[in-house]
Scaffold this active site. Structure first.
Site, PDB file in Angstrom:
ATOM      1  CG  HIS A 318      78.204  20.394  36.649  1.00  0.00           C
ATOM      2  ND1 HIS A 318      79.484  19.894  36.133  1.00  0.00           N
ATOM      3  CD2 HIS A 318      77.730  19.541  37.265  1.00  0.00           C
ATOM      4  CE1 HIS A 318      79.384  18.501  36.747  1.00  0.00           C
ATOM      5  NE2 HIS A 318      78.448  18.276  37.372  1.00  0.00           N
ATOM      6  CG  ASP A 319      79.952  19.564  40.526  1.00  0.00           C
ATOM      7  OD1 ASP A 319      78.758  19.987  40.247  1.00  0.00           O
ATOM      8  OD2 ASP A 319      80.476  18.408  40.077  1.00  0.00           O
TER       9      ASP A 319
HETATM   10  C1  GLC Z   1      79.192  14.747  40.487  1.00  0.00           C
HETATM   11  C2  GLC Z   1      78.572  15.827  39.785  1.00  0.00           C
HETATM   12  C3  GLC Z   1      77.793  16.532  40.647  1.00  0.00           C
HETATM   13  C4  GLC Z   1      76.641  15.618  41.267  1.00  0.00           C
HETATM   14  C5  GLC Z   1      77.465  14.601  41.902  1.00  0.00           C
HETATM   15  C6  GLC Z   1      76.329  13.282  42.239  1.00  0.00           C
HETATM   16  O1  GLC Z   1      80.224  15.175  41.397  1.00  0.00           O
HETATM   17  O2  GLC Z   1      79.582  16.656  39.163  1.00  0.00           O
HETATM   18  O3  GLC Z   1      77.253  17.805  40.063  1.00  0.00           O
HETATM   19  O4  GLC Z   1      76.034  16.398  42.141  1.00  0.00           O
HETATM   20  O5  GLC Z   1      78.088  13.850  41.188  1.00  0.00           O
HETATM   21  O6  GLC Z   1      75.806  12.711  41.197  1.00  0.00           O
END
Ligand code: GLC
Length: 539
Positions: A318-319
């Protein structure tokens, strides 16, 4: 392998709940939506799901800013829905992992609300406040989302640390009472029957001394796997061990060399999502990623965890933008080859929702189509640096993680079958041709290929606990053997534009073998063409 290590021969599936399936017509995916799609996951053949956060949250960072750890965000449903989901999954032999976000909370979490009241408030020390006059921040550290990692609070004459958005204040892991509350919260979920956690941003919970400046060439090192984290990880492990749950850590800063200490026998967790192989653009800003560099990282992690340690294998989450786009080829045969290139390496493979049907990046045409706090900040940043709107839109659109958060494409019906209301995020217009319903009907589709691949992976422990032998080849050509006492397999996935030339000894060994899976009809061990791949079982 003990039965407690079931995950070594398993396949995981990541669900982004907001975009998976809406069940109540509000345009937002929810828990009952997931329940309604469980048969799809059974059919696909996955063993466990990891669901991105569904806790109560003001949604500044789509659930990664939690305001109540033990309540469900009403948009997603209720605690009873979660109980039903766990029961329904277990009944279908699917295990359930939740996201554990303990590096930070939301600024609306009652702890932080209290902390902001005064320096003497008992919750004040749950967070990382530093005396400050507001003219310059306590140090030059930057947040992952851009700009200073400090937010000034005039009424306290202090600044607090947030390594993500300012609405995500970092917790102070040195505070014992805070840690005890976190462990208690974990027990709450484990007692409900969860099978494990994906540990969000876990390698960031310990920070360097405030006096250590940020260096531009290694921006995040002051909060990535900093010495002292061992104590907290050991305490976390005690909770995990009691319940024998699966733990997958997002642990940037833990090097491949160090990884076996984290994921080997006696390690803190079972496996790590390394972030090093994630590329969003290629060399000199090229749109297509640098394949040899990508492969180097993956092979290094394989080699460094050859005997001790375990990998979490993935190409999407999702990132990141969609793999079909950043690898520069959304042809189904190429995407099958991409699947082959990572799925059977040593480790536990994950599929991110939509990857199995080849979902692509969204064709952004206006800034309002972005949702992510990071995308909006990056867009403003490019404009400030002098880009015109269209150029900024293109740059952010290409790399934005919003690309992976568009609704799941179930069918060619309105809104891809995701919702009958207006979806919270635009559906990718290619849903009319790229969707689950049509791929289910097509034996040659990417979806059908994933089903075969999953079933093959689970048919032989050679692909799980078996050994791996990486065969040196042209960069971008993934060639490896998986072997145990019962079977030997050769996997070849050619992501390059050159034919694969296998060493003669390998050809001799496998020539009389059986092709158990291939990306196309004319598969031949002596000539694995560009963008194709196969798996041969030794005869
Ligand atoms: C991790 C998650 C990301 C989120 C971040 C802050 O990297 O995968 O989606 O924005 O943590 O919690």
């Amino acid at each position: 392998m003990s039965t407690q290590e079931w995950w070594k021969n398993s396949v995981g599936y990541q669900i982004y709940p907001r975009s998976f399936q809406d069940s109540n017509g509000d345009g937002i995916g929810d828990i009952r939506g997931i329940i309604s799609r469980l048969d799809y996951l059974v059919e696909l053949g996955v063993d466990f799901i990891w669901i991105n956060p569904v806790y109560k949250s003001p949604n500044v960072d789509n659930g990664y800013d939690i305001s109540d750890y033990e309540a469900i965000q009403p948009e997603y449903g209720t605690l009873d829905d979660v109980k039903e989901l766990i029961a329904a999954c277990h009944q279908k032999n699917i295990k359930v992992l939740f996201d554990l976000v303990v590096n930070h909370t939301s600024n609306l979490h009652p702890w932080f609300v209290e902390a902001m009241k005064s320096k003497d408030n008992p919750y004040h020390d749950y967070y990382l406040f530093v005396d400050n006059d507001g003219t310059t921040p306590p140090n030059n550290w930057e947040s992952f989302f851009g700009n200073s990692a400090w937010e000034y609070v005039p009424q306290l004459q202090q600044s607090y640390l947030h390594i993500f958005a300012k609405e995500q204040p970092d917790l102070n892991w040195k505070n014992k009472a805070m840690r005890a509350e976190i462990y208690q919260m974990m027990l709450f979920w484990l007692d409900l029957g969860l099978d494990g956690f994906r540990l969000d941003a876990i390698s960031h919970i310990q920070k360097a001394d405030w006096a250590v400046p940020m260096v531009k060439t290694d921006k995040w090192r002051n909060f990535m796997n900093v010495a002292g984290i061992e104590q907290y990880m050991t305490e976390l492990k005690q909770v995990f061990d009691e319940y024998h749950v699966l733990t997958v850590g997002e642990a940037s800063g833990v090097s491949s060399k160090k990884a076996p200490e984290w994921t080997g026998d006696g390690g803190y967790i079972n496996m790590i999502f390394e972030l090093e192989h994630n590329q969003k653009t290629g060399k000199n800003g090229s749109e297509v990623i640098d394949l040899p560099a990508y492969q180097d990282v993956i092979y290094r992690w394989q080699r460094d965890q050859l005997k001790e340690g375990w990998n979490a294998l993935y190409i999407e989450n999702h990132d990141n933008p969609r793999a079909a786009t950043i690898f520069g080829n959304d042809n189904p045969e190429y995407l099958k080859t991409l699947a082959l290139s990572y799925f059977l390496l040593r480790g536990t493979p994950f599929i991110y929702q939509g990857q199995e049907i080849g979902m692509t990046n969204f064709p952004y045409s206006k800034v309002e189509q972005f949702d992510g706090v990071d995308a909006k900040m990056q867009y403003a940043d490019w404009l400030a640096k002098g880009d015109d709107e269209l150029t900024a839109l293109k740059k952010v659109g290409r790399v934005s993680r919003d690309n992976s958060r568009t609704p799941m494409q179930w069918s060619g019906e309105t809104n891809a079958g995701f919702t009958n209301a207006t979806p919270w995020m635009n559906v990718n217009p290619d849903y009319t041709t790229r969707n689950v319903a049509s791929e289910e009907q097509d034996a040659a589709s990417l979806l059908s290929f994933y089903k075969q691949l999953i079933s093959l992976k689970k048919s032989s422990a050679a692909f799980g606990t078996g050994t791996i032998k990486l065969i040196t080849s042209e960069p971008g050509q993934f060639v490896f053997e998986r072997v145990n006492e019962d079977a030997s397999y050769l996997v070849v996935a050619n992501l390059t534009t050159l034919d694969v030339e296998l060493p003669a000894a390998i050809v001799n060994n496998y020539q009389t073998g059986k092709i158990v899976l291939s990306t196309g009809a004319a598969a031949d061990i002596t000539k694995v063409k560009p963008g194709t791949g196969l798996i041969i079982q030794k005869g």
